[in-house]
Structure formats: C-alpha cells, structure tokens
Write a protein that holds these residues in place. Structure first.
Motif, PDB file in Angstrom:
ATOM      1  N   GLU A  32       0.953  -1.071   0.115  1.00  0.00           N
ATOM      2  CA  GLU A  32       0.036   0.088  -0.033  1.00  0.00           C
ATOM      3  C   GLU A  32       1.120   1.264   0.166  1.00  0.00           C
ATOM      4  O   GLU A  32       0.554   2.326  -0.609  1.00  0.00           O
ATOM      5  CB  GLU A  32      -0.852  -0.027   1.325  1.00  0.00           C
ATOM      6  N   ILE A  33       1.807   1.282   0.827  1.00  0.00           N
ATOM      7  CA  ILE A  33       2.806   2.311   0.902  1.00  0.00           C
ATOM      8  C   ILE A  33       3.549   2.594  -0.351  1.00  0.00           C
ATOM      9  O   ILE A  33       3.627   3.870  -0.728  1.00  0.00           O
ATOM     10  CB  ILE A  33       3.743   2.427   2.104  1.00  0.00           C
ATOM     11  N   VAL A  34       3.967   1.575  -0.939  1.00  0.00           N
ATOM     12  CA  VAL A  34       4.507   1.549  -2.322  1.00  0.00           C
ATOM     13  C   VAL A  34       3.983   2.216  -3.406  1.00  0.00           C
ATOM     14  O   VAL A  34       4.160   3.108  -4.184  1.00  0.00           O
ATOM     15  CB  VAL A  34       5.376   0.127  -2.712  1.00  0.00           C
ATOM     16  N   ALA A  35       2.490   1.550  -3.326  1.00  0.00           N
ATOM     17  CA  ALA A  35       1.606   2.085  -4.332  1.00  0.00           C
ATOM     18  C   ALA A  35       1.308   3.485  -4.001  1.00  0.00           C
ATOM     19  O   ALA A  35       1.060   4.518  -4.970  1.00  0.00           O
ATOM     20  CB  ALA A  35       0.209   1.410  -4.073  1.00  0.00           C
ATOM     21  N   MET A  36       1.228   4.234  -2.570  1.00  0.00           N
ATOM     22  CA  MET A  36       0.901   5.492  -2.527  1.00  0.00           C
ATOM     23  C   MET A  36       2.015   6.476  -2.896  1.00  0.00           C
ATOM     24  O   MET A  36       1.828   7.480  -3.293  1.00  0.00           O
ATOM     25  CB  MET A  36       0.810   5.366  -1.051  1.00  0.00           C
ATOM     26  N   LEU A  37       3.353   6.109  -2.872  1.00  0.00           N
ATOM     27  CA  LEU A  37       4.304   6.891  -3.388  1.00  0.00           C
ATOM     28  C   LEU A  37       4.300   6.837  -4.923  1.00  0.00           C
ATOM     29  O   LEU A  37       4.533   7.986  -5.202  1.00  0.00           O
ATOM     30  CB  LEU A  37       5.790   5.836  -2.821  1.00  0.00           C
ATOM     31  N   ALA A  38       3.933   5.663  -5.247  1.00  0.00           N
ATOM     32  CA  ALA A  38       3.730   5.895  -6.862  1.00  0.00           C
ATOM     33  C   ALA A  38       2.788   6.792  -7.171  1.00  0.00           C
ATOM     34  O   ALA A  38       2.922   7.711  -8.093  1.00  0.00           O
ATOM     35  CB  ALA A  38       3.555   4.486  -7.442  1.00  0.00           C
ATOM     36  N   VAL A  39       1.449   6.661  -6.546  1.00  0.00           N
ATOM     37  CA  VAL A  39       0.444   7.757  -6.832  1.00  0.00           C
ATOM     38  C   VAL A  39       0.893   8.982  -6.767  1.00  0.00           C
ATOM     39  O   VAL A  39       0.631   9.964  -7.232  1.00  0.00           O
ATOM     40  CB  VAL A  39      -0.731   7.335  -6.000  1.00  0.00           C
ATOM     41  N   VAL A  40       1.618   9.364  -5.555  1.00  0.00           N
ATOM     42  CA  VAL A  40       1.942  10.718  -5.044  1.00  0.00           C
ATOM     43  C   VAL A  40       2.927  11.211  -6.236  1.00  0.00           C
ATOM     44  O   VAL A  40       2.864  12.479  -6.656  1.00  0.00           O
ATOM     45  CB  VAL A  40       2.518  10.828  -3.422  1.00  0.00           C
ATOM     46  N   THR A  41       3.957  10.531  -6.531  1.00  0.00           N
ATOM     47  CA  THR A  41       5.055  10.959  -7.557  1.00  0.00           C
ATOM     48  C   THR A  41       4.307  11.014  -8.828  1.00  0.00           C
ATOM     49  O   THR A  41       4.867  12.135  -9.458  1.00  0.00           O
ATOM     50  CB  THR A  41       6.138   9.733  -7.553  1.00  0.00           C
ATOM     51  N   TYR A  42       3.432  10.191  -9.222  1.00  0.00           N
ATOM     52  CA  TYR A  42       2.905  10.228 -10.397  1.00  0.00           C
ATOM     53  C   TYR A  42       1.984  11.286 -10.889  1.00  0.00           C
ATOM     54  O   TYR A  42       2.104  12.117 -11.749  1.00  0.00           O
ATOM     55  CB  TYR A  42       2.083   8.844 -11.131  1.00  0.00           C
ATOM     56  N   THR A  43       1.108  11.734  -9.863  1.00  0.00           N
ATOM     57  CA  THR A  43       0.125  12.585  -9.808  1.00  0.00           C
ATOM     58  C   THR A  43       0.485  14.043  -9.440  1.00  0.00           C
ATOM     59  O   THR A  43       0.015  14.995  -9.998  1.00  0.00           O
ATOM     60  CB  THR A  43      -1.309  12.372  -9.005  1.00  0.00           C
ATOM     61  N   GLY A  44       1.917  14.101  -8.904  1.00  0.00           N
ATOM     62  CA  GLY A  44       2.378  15.380  -8.322  1.00  0.00           C
ATOM     63  C   GLY A  44       3.908  15.380  -8.367  1.00  0.00           C
ATOM     64  O   GLY A  44       4.298  15.441  -9.604  1.00  0.00           O
TER      65      GLY A  44
END
Lengths: 581, 269
Positions: free
Chosen positions: A446-458
């Motif tokens: 979940e945390i890795v996915a979250m990091l990917a989401v944060v990095t990708y969208t922002g």
C-alpha cells in the motif's frame, strides 16, 4: 387415565403478553450486564463509558447546531432551509446506523418465534426493541431541537412544528428499521454480501470525490480548481430532482411548515399526513419482513446447502458398504517441509492461508483500494512541489489508520477453526507471525503504491521525507501489531459477515487501536513540524529510526511470549470464536 | 509399552464447579475406546484436556508415553482430533482446508496433495471443489473435520461425537475407515451419545458421571459387573445379553437413583 386428559387451553391474556415483553426486556438487560462479567469485561465497560461520553458530546453538538440553524432559518423567514436540514438529519441517521450499528444485537431475535406469540406481537417486539439505537436517539433529539428552534423564532408555530417534526422523527426511525431488516435478509447469502460491499465501496468513493470536488473547505486556496460548469451541473441536477425530493418526508415536512406559516392549516395537515403515510408504508414493509421471519424462514447459504449430483471420478469409488479402509501413511513416513526464507513452515503456511482470506474478503480489498483513491484525489487537489513533503506522510498515516485496526481482531474470522492452532503441532508464535507478515505485506504494498501515486500525480517527495515516513510507518505498525496480537487473543470478537447489526470488534480494542494511532500520528506530526520549522530535516531519520527500533523491540518481546499468553487465554478465545452464529 | 493415553488424577474446575474430579484412565495401544456419560458429566471437558484445548487444574496426561503438558508440540504430531466445534475455516474450500491442515502437521506438499485428493474422494467431497466450507451442511462439515483429523496419519485419534449429523451411508464409510485404523495399530478415543455405535465399534468403555469415572473396562467386563449386580432380578433372563444401553442406564441410574414417582411431571399430557 388420570393426569393425561388435555385441559382446553386457557385464553391468552394481555397480562401474558406483557409478561413476554417484560421477560425480553429482562433478557436484554441481563445479556448486557453479563457481558461485563466475563474476562476483560471491566475494560469493555470502561471503553463503553468512554464511547458513550463521546457519543453524548457528538449528539449534543449536532442537536444544538440543528436547533440553532432551524431558529436562524425561521427567524430570518427562510423556513425552506428546513428542507436541507431535514435531509441532513435523515442522512446522518443512516450513516450513524451504519457506523454504530443497531441495538437488539445481543441475541438472535428470530429465536423468539418458538414461543407462543402472535405475529402482531412479534412485529411489535422486533420494532420496539430495535428503536433505541444511537441513530434513532440522535434523529429524535435533532427533530426536537429543530421544533424548538422554530418555536422560539416563531412561537405561533409551536403546535405545527412539534407535530410535523414528531411525524418526521417516527418516519425516520421506521425507515431505519425497515431498511436494516431487509438488508439483513439480502445479505444472508455470500454473493449478495459481495455485491453490497461493492456498492458501499462505490458509494463511499463517490461521496469522497464529491467532498473533494465541491466542499469549499477543500477548495479554499484553489478556487480555480473547481470548474464553474461542474458546480452549475450539480445545481442543475439538484433543481431537476427537487420536485421529486419534495414528495419525500423531509420535503413534505418543510412544505407542511411553510403552509402553516402562511395560515393554510388544511395544507399543513395534508402534507403532514403525507409524511405519516410514508411512516405507515415503512412500517408495513418492515412488518412484511417480520411476518416472513415469524414463519421460520432460514436464509443462510448453509441452510440451502445440498450435495450436487456426483460425477463419476477417474478412480471409481467402491460401494460404501465395502469401502476399503483408507490407507493413510503414518506421519513418520512423510518428509518434513524445509524452511522458506528462514521462516518455519507453519509461518509460510499461515501466510498462504491469510492470502486466501484476503482474496475472499472484499471488505479488506476495498479498504486497500480506498486510501489509494483518496491519495489520488488529494494529489490532484493539492500537489505542488512544496506540498509533496506532507502529502506522502499524510497518505501513509491514512493508509495505516485502516490497516492497523485489522490486527486488533486477527482471529475474528477464524471461528471454530481457531481450535486447530491449539491441536496441531505448531507454535502460536508462528501463527501470529504468519498473520502479521500478511499485514506487513499489505502495508508495504500500500505504501509503495501510495508513493507511486503521489509521485505520478504530483511531485516526488524529498528522499528524507520518504525514509522518515517509512521508519515512522514501521514503528507504528510494529507497536500496533504487538498490542493487536495480545488484544486478538485476550478479547476476540467473532466476525459475522452476514449481519450488519452485530458488533465486529471489541469496543476496548477499537479504542486502543484508535488511541495508539492518534499517539503515533501526534508524535509524527510534532517531530515533522519541529524539524521543518527549525530546518533540521536530518533529525527526522535518527528519531524515527529510534521509534522503529523501539517498536521492533516491543513487538519481538510480545511475540516471544505469545504462546504462554495464548494458552492462558484459550478458553475465552474458544468461548467467543466457537459460538454459533 | 506405555499406554496410548494415560491420565492420572486429572481434575478441572470452573470457578467453584468441579467438572472433572480426580479421574485416572489408561487406554492401551490399538484399543477402540468409548467414553460415555450423560450430558454435563465431564466428557467434553476431559477430551479437551486430553487434546490440549483446555488446561487441567490438576493431574497429568501422557500420550504414547510423552507428557502432553511438558511437550505439547511433540505430542500433537501423533494425535488427530475432531473437536466439538469441528475446527473448520469457513472461508476455505475443503481442498484448501485439508492442504492447510496437512502442511500444519508438517507434511510435504506432494504428500499433502496426494492425501487431500484421496481423503476428499473417500469422504464423498471431491465434487465440492469450489464450495466454501461456510456453505457446507453440518454432515459435510463433520466428514471434512474427520478427514482433517487423519490426514497426517495419527497414532491416536480423539473423536467428539463424530457421527452426529452424518448420514447412514457416510457413517458406514467412516466406521470402516476407523476399524481399518484400529487393525493397523492406531488407538481411537471416542465419545458418542449413540450407544449402538459405541457398542458395535468399541472394545473398551469408560463411563463418566458428575466428573467421576463410575465404570471402566471391556464391554464384557461391564456387562458381567452389571449382571452380577442385577442377578436376582434377571435370573429368568440370564441368557439374554445386556445391551450397552441397558448397562449404561443401569450404571448411571444406579448412580443418580431412579426417578421417584413424585418426580413425575403429572401436568404433562
């Protein structure tokens, strides 16, 4: 034959019916009181008292606000505001019902059908003993507060306000009773539960999306991010729906009071009667469900389980009567499984079983997807280069909020299967480790996915922030899991997925879980804020590393003694988990 | 050779209630042992203590010469249990459950797979591949619990009401399986309220009442004992063999005393 003649049955009296009601009241009270006499009962009592205080504070807050808004609306001549207020009350009651559950959950009320009871009495019992729910209490208090607010502003309307709002409160309560009675019927099969969970997930996601899109609190600094056409479209939708909404109880009560204000008494009574008609329909639909229950309907999947016609198997079976004894080789002949990644076979086996459970538990799956969706919304809304340093830690904390709660009742879904762990030649430490590893794996994913989401969208957060967040997450997870392991064994709660009206966790465990998270978040926020304020970001790493190390130390200490703890608590565990649904 | 099951001075109390009071029993290897008693006599409490599900308040338990309390993990490798609650996981399929149990008992993947297939077929559950255990009927659950109890080839098998809710055909299959295990040297400890089954299967029997063992021995020994007690009244029928039900009622009735006429519920139709 003396003593064998059947005397004609005496007529059932009202006193006997009253005695039945009294007996059920006493039963509910005794079950409630006896729950605190069991091991851990004192803790449960304390947690209940704390929850009741919170609930009372919340109820007072919303009641006062509703009364104040009603007063202001009536005073300023905007009685039509009432419509929004009543819709809000209605939605709040339904949400409270979902969050806090229903009363009447201490025993299975369908058991009552075996007693000499008329269907009408059964319906009345099911109705009245389910009325005292947190949602209905809040609904009734808010309705009363609204009526008082109107009365203070416009004293001439006191009778009309009290009458209309009383009818509204009754309709609201009956609606809840009706809906939950039918939901329990629909959720009696697994497939229906899966569909319903999916629906709830989509609904929650939709609400969150609307909240982030239209709530002014989130759009304060970014007015330009809320497209005007979207707002116009929403308003247009509201105006189109308005004529239909006006025919429903909140709309009818509003129009009744507007009529009363204008002196149209007949219109007032007509609209109030319309609302009462809705209440009657809700009651009738509820009664219909109860009537079927009264006839002895059994709904679960198990009740309808039938063996399918057998297909001939490759190795044809002998007739049962001459079935040869099964040739089960003794244990000594079987080779012993080697370790995987240094873990005992029982740990990896348990991990595999937990994976199957996660795969089949839509609730958990949705709980995993939800934080990611929220993170996407957050990032789309706020992500800038400067906000990247707090969005990721906030997203990690949000993720853990949902995940750590799972470890506080990690045996809840095991049911009678929990006995196997005490019968098989395994250590409870290995079982717990298998369960914990699943949680850790989910959190990591979940945390890795979250990091990917944060990095990708922002924007990618600074590396110090990423590492500090990971260390904080590790510490929080370890502290929580350590406590959760003990609570899972000391105060388990059998999870019954087929009932929306039963509590699925111990109140005290829920409170501890929340408390640990709040303390951890408080600590994290304090350290982050101080480090950012004093421009000492480097200090984050050693501090959170020490926090994680402390968590690891506590975790492994508790895990090392968990076998002894489990043995000491096994009776309580079986008592709860092996009880029938 | 040590007894397969040996309990010495075993007691268990719940608050002030003494459920099992200082019982001792020994079950020899290869015996099919029936453990009987009326409701609330202490049967389930005893079987739970013998299998490690419940801690005794006092006393010791040896399984195949190993102390259960001192070496629980070692002992559990050699025993199989169908407990009262069946110990099933509702969210698994039968095949997944047996695989899980096999691995928990330390079997390798291949052996587990092979035995799972064989057991499912034997129990008539092979065609329920996709169904979750939560959706099983009670009888299907019982069969699966029994399959799980034997997957590792236990030397001592504890069965708490194994035939409850199982259909006659399946019961016949299970009985054949259990007798097969006995013929290969396993020991079975069984509780059941169906006395006909116990009479047909068990070679030795113990009867527990109010927490005490009130009779123990082979079926013939129990029969002889009861017949000796009833000799004057049964002289005319001395050739008739007492059934286990008669033996049981006689022993328990003798312990509790027959119902007095004034205890009859005369208001019942």
């Amino acid at each position: 034959m003396a003593g064998l003649e059947l005397a004609p049955p005496e007529k059932w009296t009202a006193a006997q019916t009253r005695a039945q009601f009294e007996a059920i009241s006493r039963l509910r009270w005794r079950i409630f009181v006896n729950a605190f006499r069991r091991k851990g009962g004192a803790g449960e009592l304390v947690s209940r008292i704390i929850l009741y205080v919170f609930f009372a504070g919340f109820a007072f807050g919303v009641t006062f606000t509703a009364g104040l808004l009603a007063f202001l609306g009536a005073w300023k001549g905007h009685l039509n505001w009432l419509d929004m207020l009543l819709w809000g009350t209605f939605l709040l009651c339904q949400l409270t019902n979902i969050q806090l559950g229903q009363s009447g959950t201490t025993f299975d009320p369908t058991q009552l059908i075996r007693f000499p009871m008329r269907v009408g009495n059964y319906i009345a019992i099911r109705l009245f003993f389910g009325l005292l729910t947190p949602a209905n209490v809040i609904g009734a208090l808010i309705s009363l507060a609204i009526a008082l607010g109107i009365t203070i502003a416009l004293p001439s309307l006191w009778f009309y306000a009290l009458l209309a709002l009383a009818v509204f409160a009754i309709a609201n309560a009956l609606f809840s009773r009706m809906v939950f009675a039918w939901i329990d019927r629909w959720l009696s099969t697994r497939r229906a539960r899966e569909v319903f969970t999916g629906f709830l997930f989509a609904f929650s996601l939709g609400i969150q999306y609307l909240n982030f899109t239209f709530n002014p609190a989130y759009n304060h600094h970014h007015q330009s991010h809320v497209p005007l056409e979207r707002l116009t479209a929403a308003l247009h939708l509201y105006h189109r729906a308005q004529p239909y909404l006006a025919k429903l109880p909140p709309g009818l009560v509003t129009s009744a009071l507007l009529s009363a204000r204008q002196g149209h008494t007949a219109s007032f009574f007509a609209a109030t009667a319309g609302c009462a008609l809705f209440a009657a329909v809700f009651l009738a639909v509820f009664a219909l469900r109860m009537k079927t229950e009264f006839r002895g309907e059994i709904l679960s999947d198990a009740a309808t389980a039938v063996a399918k016609p057998k297909k001939p198997l490759a190795s044809a079976r002998r007739p049962s009567s001459t079935a040869a004894p099964l040739t089960v080789a003794p244990l000594a002949a079987a080779s012993i499984t080697p370790r995987t990644f240094g873990l005992a076979p029982a740990v990896t086996n348990q991990f595999g079983k937990e994976m199957l459970y996660v795969r089949r538990n839509q609730g958990i799956l949705f709980a995993l997807v939800m934080p990611m969706a929220i993170a996407v919304f957050l990032c789309i809304k706020w992500s800038t280069r400067s906000s990247a340093s707090w969005i990721f830690p906030a997203a990690v904390a949000y993720t853990l909020m949902g995940l750590v709660a799972l470890s506080y009742n990690s045996w809840g879904l095991e049911g009678p299967g929990s006995q196997l762990y005490f019968l098989a030649p395994v250590r409870i430490r290995d079982i717990m480790l298998g369960k914990n590893l699943m949680n850790f794996a989910l959190a990591s994913l979940e945390i890795v996915a979250m990091l990917a989401v944060v990095t990708y969208t922002g924007h990618q957060p600074p590396i110090t922030i990423i590492l500090a967040s990971l260390l904080w997450a590790a510490g929080t997870l370890l502290f929580s899991t350590a406590l959760g392991n003990q609570r899972s064994l000391a105060s388990p709660k059998k999870i019954n997925l087929a009932s929306t009206t039963r509590k699925q966790t111990s109140s005290l465990s829920g409170l501890i879980s929340l408390g640990v998270m709040l303390v951890a978040i408080g600590f994290g926020v304090a350290v982050f804020s101080a480090a950012l304020f004093f421009h000492l970001q480097w200090i984050l790493l050693p501090l959170f590393a020490a926090f994680a190390a402390g968590g690891f130390w506590v975790y492994q200490r508790i895990l090392a003694s968990i076998d002894r703890f489990a043995l000491a608590n096994r009776e309580q565990l079986f008592l709860e988990l092996c009880k029938p649904d | 050779m040590p007894p397969a099951i040996a309990a010495h001075a075993l007691s268990r109390s719940f608050n002030n209630f003494l459920a099992v009071d200082n019982i001792s029993l020994a079950v020899e290897p290869g015996q099919f042992f029936g453990f009987l008693g009326p409701n609330g006599a202490g049967k389930s409490t005893t079987i739970k203590m013998l299998t490690g599900l419940l801690a005794p308040s006092a006393g010791s338990i040896q399984i195949l010469g190993e102390d259960l309390i001192a070496n629980p993990v070692e002992v559990k490798r050699y025993i199989g249990v169908v407990p009262e609650g069946m110990a099933l996981f509702g969210k698994l399929t039968a095949s997944e459950y047996l695989t899980f149990v096999g691995r928990m008992y330390g079997l390798d993947k291949q052996t587990t797979q092979q035995r799972t297939t064989e057991l499912l077929e034997f129990m008539g559950l092979a065609d329920q591949q996709k169904k979750l255990i939560a959706d099983f009927s009670h009888g299907m659950g019982k069969k699966l619990a029994l399959a799980a109890a034997v997957i590792h080839g236990p030397k001592v098998l504890f069965l708490d009401e194994p035939f409850e809710g199982v259909d006659a055909i399946a019961a016949q299959t299970l009985k054949s399986m259990l007798q097969g295990m006995i013929s290969r040297g396993a020991t079975i400890f069984l509780t059941s309220h169906v006395l006909e089954i116990v009479e047909r299967l068990c070679s030795h029997i113990a009867i527990i009442n109010k927490g005490h063992i009130v009779a123990s021995g082979s079926l013939d020994e129990l029969r002889a004992g009861v017949q000796a007690r009833l000799a004057p009244g049964l002289e005319a029928d001395s050739n008739a063999r007492l059934t286990l039900e008669q033996i049981f009622l006689n022993i328990i009735g003798g312990e509790s005393g027959p119902a007095r006429p004034e205890q009859e519920l005369t208001w019942l139709g």
